[in-house]
Design a protein around this motif. Structure first.
Motif, PDB file in Angstrom:
ATOM      1  N   VAL A  33       0.904  -1.275   0.236  1.00  0.00           N
ATOM      2  CA  VAL A  33       0.030  -0.264  -0.278  1.00  0.00           C
ATOM      3  C   VAL A  33       1.388   1.455  -0.085  1.00  0.00           C
ATOM      4  N   THR A  34       1.850   0.717  -0.866  1.00  0.00           N
ATOM      5  CA  THR A  34       2.656   2.431  -0.196  1.00  0.00           C
ATOM      6  C   THR A  34       3.370   2.629  -2.047  1.00  0.00           C
ATOM      7  N   HIS A  35       3.242   4.297  -1.771  1.00  0.00           N
ATOM      8  CA  HIS A  35       3.371   4.491  -3.568  1.00  0.00           C
ATOM      9  C   HIS A  35       4.733   4.518  -4.078  1.00  0.00           C
ATOM     10  N   LEU A  36       4.924   4.353  -4.341  1.00  0.00           N
ATOM     11  CA  LEU A  36       6.420   3.574  -4.551  1.00  0.00           C
ATOM     12  C   LEU A  36       7.373   4.951  -4.931  1.00  0.00           C
ATOM     13  N   PRO A  37       6.592   5.742  -6.074  1.00  0.00           N
ATOM     14  CA  PRO A  37       7.495   6.695  -6.531  1.00  0.00           C
ATOM     15  C   PRO A  37       7.870   8.080  -5.507  1.00  0.00           C
ATOM     16  N   CYS A  38       6.835   7.797  -4.506  1.00  0.00           N
ATOM     17  CA  CYS A  38       6.583   8.444  -3.487  1.00  0.00           C
ATOM     18  C   CYS A  38       7.240   9.215  -2.141  1.00  0.00           C
ATOM     19  N   ARG A  39       8.006   9.226  -1.608  1.00  0.00           N
ATOM     20  CA  ARG A  39       8.758   9.681  -0.519  1.00  0.00           C
ATOM     21  C   ARG A  39       9.359  10.791   0.159  1.00  0.00           C
ATOM     22  N   SER A  40       9.242  10.679   1.638  1.00  0.00           N
ATOM     23  CA  SER A  40       9.504  11.788   2.036  1.00  0.00           C
ATOM     24  C   SER A  40       9.832  11.820   2.968  1.00  0.00           C
TER      25      SER A  40
ATOM     26  N   VAL B  90      14.623  11.784  -5.620  1.00  0.00           N
ATOM     27  CA  VAL B  90      14.954  10.932  -5.157  1.00  0.00           C
ATOM     28  C   VAL B  90      14.909   9.527  -5.885  1.00  0.00           C
ATOM     29  N   LYS B  91      15.330   8.874  -6.373  1.00  0.00           N
ATOM     30  CA  LYS B  91      15.322   7.768  -6.954  1.00  0.00           C
ATOM     31  C   LYS B  91      13.529   6.176  -5.846  1.00  0.00           C
ATOM     32  N   PRO B  92      12.634   6.413  -6.959  1.00  0.00           N
ATOM     33  CA  PRO B  92      11.973   5.925  -5.844  1.00  0.00           C
ATOM     34  C   PRO B  92      12.133   4.289  -5.216  1.00  0.00           C
ATOM     35  N   GLY B  93      11.931   4.483  -4.024  1.00  0.00           N
ATOM     36  CA  GLY B  93      12.059   3.039  -3.660  1.00  0.00           C
ATOM     37  C   GLY B  93      13.505   3.265  -2.309  1.00  0.00           C
ATOM     38  N   ALA B  94      14.521   4.540  -2.854  1.00  0.00           N
ATOM     39  CA  ALA B  94      15.450   5.096  -1.940  1.00  0.00           C
ATOM     40  C   ALA B  94      14.971   5.533  -1.297  1.00  0.00           C
TER      41      ALA B  94
ATOM     42  N   LEU C 294      14.284  10.934   9.490  1.00  0.00           N
ATOM     43  CA  LEU C 294      13.319   9.861   9.462  1.00  0.00           C
ATOM     44  C   LEU C 294      12.369  10.551   8.698  1.00  0.00           C
ATOM     45  N   ASP C 295      12.610   8.951   7.666  1.00  0.00           N
ATOM     46  CA  ASP C 295      12.195   8.603   6.111  1.00  0.00           C
ATOM     47  C   ASP C 295      10.939   8.080   6.740  1.00  0.00           C
ATOM     48  N   TYR C 296       9.458   8.786   5.574  1.00  0.00           N
ATOM     49  CA  TYR C 296       8.311   8.197   6.336  1.00  0.00           C
ATOM     50  C   TYR C 296       8.352   7.782   4.482  1.00  0.00           C
TER      51      TYR C 296
END
Length: 169
Positions: free
Chosen positions: A115-122, A142-146, A157-159
């Protein structure tokens, strides 16, 4: 843990009721768009220089509100110690996420990865010496998943990002 379908610490999760991206300010524009405007973004949200959020393209975003973990029974008006959300990563699985007042959570089906939207990082960046000017713009996007990049002087703190489609009533 991306493989988890239940866990704890939901009290540390946040919720943006509107997509924060269009209201964001690029790190490179901090001085002009936030710093020169008493830390108020053009979209009207207030920037906290000791606790701020960045997404995968280098946009500083408004701080999410704490994820509500209680709900109201419409019939009895009783406050319930849990809340249910319909979530997806905009891929194969859409499911119900239950969060409880004590911080525990569980997915009806699938895992956090599902349920994680892989392209999005925060990430949340914090600290007294943490400043947008310390970011290296070459670290974005940032690359997807990185993981989100380290910014000098900041705790990070990554989310993961889930799309909340609605609340179960």
């Amino acid at each position: 843990d991306p493989k988890a379908s239940s866990g704890s610490s939901a009290e540390t999760w946040g919720l943006w009721r509107d997509d924060p991206g269009p209201r964001g300010v690029y790190l490179r524009d901090y001085d002009r768009s936030l710093g020169a405007n008493d830390n108020v973004a053009p979209a009207g949200w207030k920037f906290d220089p000791t606790d701020w959020w960045v997404e995968e393209h280098g946009l500083i975003m408004s701080t999410p509100e704490p994820l509500p973990r209680k709900s109201l029974n419409k019939d009895t008006r009783e406050v319930l110690p849990e809340k249910k959300y319909i979530v997806t990563g905009d891929r194969a699985i859409t499911t119900v996420l239950t969060v409880r007042d004590n911080g525990t959570w569980e997915l009806e089906k699938g895992t956090l990865y599902d349920v994680t939207h892989l392209p999005c990082r925060s990430a949340a960046y914090t600290g007294e010496t943490c400043a947008p000017k310390n970011a290296n713009m070459k670290d974005f996007p940032v690359k997807p998943g990185a993981e989100m990049p380290v910014i000098a002087g900041c705790n990070k703190l990554d989310y993961a990002v889930l799309f909340v489609l609605g609340e179960v009533i």
